[in-house]
Design an enzyme around this catalytic site. Structure first.
Site, mmCIF file in Angstrom:
data_model
loop_
_atom_site.group_PDB
_atom_site.id
_atom_site.type_symbol
_atom_site.label_atom_id
_atom_site.label_comp_id
_atom_site.label_asym_id
_atom_site.label_seq_id
_atom_site.Cartn_x
_atom_site.Cartn_y
_atom_site.Cartn_z
ATOM 1 N N ASP A 1 4.298 14.105 9.808
ATOM 2 C CA ASP A 1 3.517 14.738 8.739
ATOM 3 C C ASP A 1 2.218 15.368 9.247
ATOM 4 O OD1 ASP A 1 5.448 14.080 6.934
ATOM 5 O OD2 ASP A 1 4.336 12.453 5.978
ATOM 6 N N GLY B 1 0.819 -1.208 0.000
ATOM 7 C CA GLY B 1 0.000 0.000 0.000
ATOM 8 C C GLY B 1 0.848 1.251 0.000
ATOM 9 N N TRP C 1 1.055 5.586 0.622
ATOM 10 C CA TRP C 1 0.248 6.721 0.174
ATOM 11 C C TRP C 1 -0.225 6.537 -1.266
ATOM 12 C CZ3 TRP C 1 -2.268 10.758 2.047
ATOM 13 C CH2 TRP C 1 -2.580 11.832 1.212
ATOM 14 N N GLU D 1 -3.908 3.890 3.788
ATOM 15 C CA GLU D 1 -4.062 5.294 4.171
ATOM 16 C C GLU D 1 -5.212 5.936 3.376
ATOM 17 O OE1 GLU D 1 -0.281 7.207 3.616
ATOM 18 O OE2 GLU D 1 0.798 5.579 4.557
ATOM 19 N N MET E 1 1.551 6.598 12.616
ATOM 20 C CA MET E 1 2.320 7.548 11.802
ATOM 21 C C MET E 1 2.307 8.940 12.426
ATOM 22 S SD MET E 1 1.382 6.197 7.955
ATOM 23 C CE MET E 1 -0.397 6.270 8.194
#
Length: 618
Positions: free
Chosen positions: A461, A349, A351, A392, A458
């Site tokens: 970011d 997978g 982004w 995501e 995560m």
């Protein structure tokens, strides 16, 4: 996960060449031999090789070989060998890989060459100097008589390995030779049932072992047609010394990106030379793709086709044209041979490739089965110890929007655990959006937690130059602070929300970025300033590796457990060894399962960030 650039494609490039053509009388020397892969004993496998001397221009000449399959079975690979007298040699060649040792010359088919069907021919040529003709020819190791294979049985089992020079972290193995009617080419050394090395001799030293640990070794032979023989009887070995850390140790995991082998020139060997391999417990290999409801290969060239030279390879041994596995997968296999404590997960997978999960979860069992078949492909089944899903974001919007429903994550992970079983690692990378009604609330992460080993949260970011005018903010704040653009966008709140929903702390890993996020057109040194857009980055606007930023824009302050820097009109935030060690201390105080980072190539050549994670977690 950090924004992933599209995987680089690979196109096989065939070199152009020119040939001098002249109408000269050809010198023809018929050469032939037995050849082939494993075939039924009743099938006829034979071939001929014909040498023709074409043009001759005094101080040089053109030579050609034509290999013809005269049997009834397909030939997948061929090798022609011959002697030239002293003074005659090949200077260049085409449509074959030609090498020599003294006066003995060897030509092998190109890796891209098609198999040779019964009755088919293939021709390769070369330019040479001298006046001699070839002699003592062989084709795939057989005599040059054009006859059939006298026998086509697999090799016998080698002798039981004998162990010597056993230390805390190494053992030397030796064995007696196998026999084969066509000749033994090399030997596979297996540890606990997985191939860890292929050698041509009768000894092998296995290093990087764990002290006080039990291992089982066997050996199997391969003949010149690449048939694999029976394995030897096993030899049990226990290394000396203490057993080291037991169960309950912290996870120290990093992502290895397949595309790093291109522009970044970052290879598995860098994990060894940087000292990082000795300081991690797990690797996530990123990424496999998700297409048509199935797990698929993302970049076959980087994954298992790229040929590594000796200087790029983990063990200093170059890939050969005929080995069954190359690329990153083979390098990871070699890494595990040197550092057997490391577990590797195949991550799918990310982004860019998360868009396929919505279709996949419509039939979780079928999707899980496709993933299992790919991860357990016989070519690399020994490389991987589990699977990681970087979706995501389930039932939320990322690069695309998913509407599969809040139960999709639980259904996915339940199917994965059912298919992979209890002995495989099953993990997932998940959002850190703790805002009310945000992405953590969009899916049943607590229900899915019973089926997984851990979540990679995560916690980076949170902020970046996608908000082009600012305000500037650290992209990976550990805690909230006065003036933060979104109060819920911080690591502590994300971890707290997962725990409040019922996810055990030991199943949560804290995420760290080995890169910075930055703006340009900034006048304010502290966070909260305005900007005019993303700062320039080597690979992506607004993004730069730590190994670059530590020198080009050194940290000038710290806020919420993360460093920031103002240099010229650019403003960056990133983690340093000091802030990482502080975050690891916080993770230990929260009884988290450990930490992970995105990704290895952003670190310095001596692995100072990975070392900080290692030291901070203890």
């Amino acid at each position: 996960m950090s924004t992933q650039p599209p995987p680089h494609g690979f196109r096989k490039r065939l070199s152009t060449r020119s040939k001098i053509v002249a109408a000269l009388t050809a010198l023809v020397v018929p050469l032939a031999a037995m050849v082939g892969l494993a075939t039924p004993a009743a099938a006829a496998t034979s071939a001929t090789a014909t040498y023709t001397k074409g043009s001759d221009w005094g101080n040089g000449f053109e030579g050609k070989w034509t290999v013809k399959n005269t049997g009834t079975t397909t030939i997948s690979a061929w090798t022609v060998e011959w002697d030239f007298p002293t003074g005659t040699r090949v200077t260049s060649a085409w449509d074959a890989d030609v090498t020599n040792v003294a006066n003995r010359w060897t030509a092998k088919n190109k890796s891209w060459a098609p198999a040779l069907a019964p009755g088919a021919t293939v021709t390769f040529g070369f330019n040479g100097t001298g006046t001699g003709a070839p002699s003592n020819c062989k084709l795939n190791g057989g005599s040059c008589d054009g006859g059939t294979i006298p026998g086509n049985n697999p090799p016998s089992a080698p002798g039981t390995p004998v162990a010597s020079n056993i230390t805390d972290n190494s053992v030397t193995l030796g064995w007696t030779a196998a026999t084969d009617d066509n000749g033994v080419k090399n030997y596979d050394v297996l540890r606990d049932g997985a191939v860890i090395a292929t050698v041509t001799g009768l000894t092998y030293t296995n290093t990087g072992l764990t002290a006080g640990t039990d291992y089982s070794y066997t050996v199997q032979a391969r003949d010149i047609t690449d048939q694999v023989g029976a394995v030897s009887a096993p030899r049990a070995v226990r290394t000396t010394g203490d057993t080291g850390p037991g169960p309950g140790g912290k996870v120290k995991m990093g992502y290895f990106t397949q595309w790093g082998v291109y522009g970044r020139n970052y290879h598995v060997k860098n994990l060894v030379t940087s000292g990082t391999a000795a300081k991690i417990t797990h690797i996530n290999y990123a990424f496999g793709n998700v297409q048509g409801g199935k797990c698929t290969i993302g970049d076959s060239y980087a994954d298992y086709e790229k040929a590594y030279t000796a200087d790029q390879s983990v063990d200093g041994v170059a890939d050969t044209w005929d080995q069954p596995l190359r690329g990153n997968f083979n390098q990871l296999r070699k890494l595990k041979a040197k550092f057997p404590h490391i577990k590797i997960l195949f991550s799918f997978g990310g982004w860019t490739w998360s868009g396929g999960f919505g279709a996949a979860v419509a039939n979780p069992a079928a999707f899980a089965d496709s993933c299992h078949k790919l991860v357990e492909d016989p070519r690399w089944a020994d490389v991987f110890d589990g699977i990681d899903l970087d979706w995501e974001y389930p039932n939320a919007c990322g690069l695309t929007c998913d509407t599969s429903g809040p139960a999709s994550m639980k259904n996915m992970m339940q199917a994965m655990r059912a298919r992979f079983g209890a002995n495989y690692l099953v993990t997932a990378a998940v959002t850190a959006d703790a805002s009310p009604g945000g992405k953590i609330d969009a899916a049943d992460y607590a229900g899915a937690a019973q089926y997984i080993d851990w979540y990679n949260v995560m916690t980076y970011d949170f902020f970046g130059a996608w908000a082009a005018q600012g305000p500037t903010a650290p992209h990976s704040p550990l805690t909230s602070y006065a003036g933060i653009p979104n109060q819920s966008f911080n690591s502590a709140d994300a971890i707290a929300k997962f725990r409040a929903k019922g996810v055990p702390a030991k199943k949560l890993l804290l995420g760290v970025g080995f890169y910075g996020r930055g703006w340009t057109g900034v006048t304010q040194a502290t966070p909260g300033g305005t900007a005019t857009g993303p700062a320039a980055g080597t690979y992506e606007p607004g993004n730069e590796d730590y190994k670059v930023l530590k020198n080009t824009c050194p940290a000038t302050g710290t806020i919420a457990g993360t460093a920031y820097a103002k240099c010229g009109n650019n403003w960056w935030s990133y983690d340093t060894p000091a802030t990482i060690q502080s975050k690891m201390g916080w993770a230990n105080a929260q009884n988290l399962g450990g930490a992970f980072y995105w990704e290895f190539s952003g670190d310095t050549s001596n692995g100072e960030l990975a070392n900080a994670v290692h030291n901070g977690l203890g």
